[in-house]
Enzyme design. Sequence first.
Site, PDB file in Angstrom:
ATOM      1  N   ALA A  20     130.755  99.321  90.478  1.00 12.75           N
ATOM      2  CA  ALA A  20     131.697  99.743  89.770  1.00 12.75           C
ATOM      3  C   ALA A  20     132.513  98.283  89.313  1.00 12.75           C
ATOM      4  O   ALA A  20     132.678  97.593  90.133  1.00 12.75           O
ATOM      5  CB  ALA A  20     132.794 100.303  90.903  1.00 12.75           C
ATOM      6  N   GLY A  69     135.196  93.802  90.312  1.00 12.98           N
ATOM      7  CA  GLY A  69     133.985  94.490  90.365  1.00 12.98           C
ATOM      8  C   GLY A  69     133.404  94.731  91.987  1.00 12.98           C
ATOM      9  O   GLY A  69     133.591  93.807  92.495  1.00 12.98           O
ATOM     10  N   LYS A  70     132.632  95.420  92.128  1.00  7.64           N
ATOM     11  CA  LYS A  70     131.994  95.720  93.614  1.00  7.64           C
ATOM     12  C   LYS A  70     130.777  96.549  93.268  1.00  7.64           C
ATOM     13  O   LYS A  70     130.646  97.623  92.616  1.00  7.64           O
ATOM     14  CB  LYS A  70     133.093  96.532  94.154  1.00  7.64           C
ATOM     15  CG  LYS A  70     132.831  96.221  95.817  1.00  7.64           C
ATOM     16  CD  LYS A  70     133.000  95.026  96.341  1.00  7.64           C
ATOM     17  CE  LYS A  70     132.858  94.779  97.812  1.00  7.64           C
ATOM     18  NZ  LYS A  70     133.370  93.631  98.395  1.00  7.64           N
ATOM     19  N   THR A  71     129.904  96.181  94.377  1.00  8.03           N
ATOM     20  CA  THR A  71     128.730  97.050  94.650  1.00  8.03           C
ATOM     21  C   THR A  71     128.713  97.477  95.813  1.00  8.03           C
ATOM     22  O   THR A  71     128.966  96.898  96.971  1.00  8.03           O
ATOM     23  CB  THR A  71     127.245  95.770  94.357  1.00  8.03           C
ATOM     24  OG1 THR A  71     127.330  95.526  92.963  1.00  8.03           O
ATOM     25  CG2 THR A  71     126.093  96.610  94.596  1.00  8.03           C
TER      26      THR A  71
END
Length: 90
Positions: A20, A69-71
């Site tokens: 995201a 952002g992030k995973t």
Amino acid sequence: MHEHVVIRRGVRSGLPIVVAVHSTALGQAIGGCRVAQFPHWRDGLSDALRLSAAMSDKCALAGLPNGGGKTVVALPGQGARRGRPSGGAA
């Protein structure tokens, strides 16, 4: 609203992976990767959306020229229901 959301299954692991990107308005998105158990992969999606938005806020408050952002890699948790990510953006 997020700029970009990608949902895929890991080629080798078969695990749902959510990337995201909340914002790149201030610069390249930065964030980390969370590998955690979730009852359903959609819970991992919600987590990635929440955390990436928080990273945008943190960068702005710290005066960094970055967005958030992030995973998230969603491991099956206790009582997990096996669902199949759609592969589309949320």
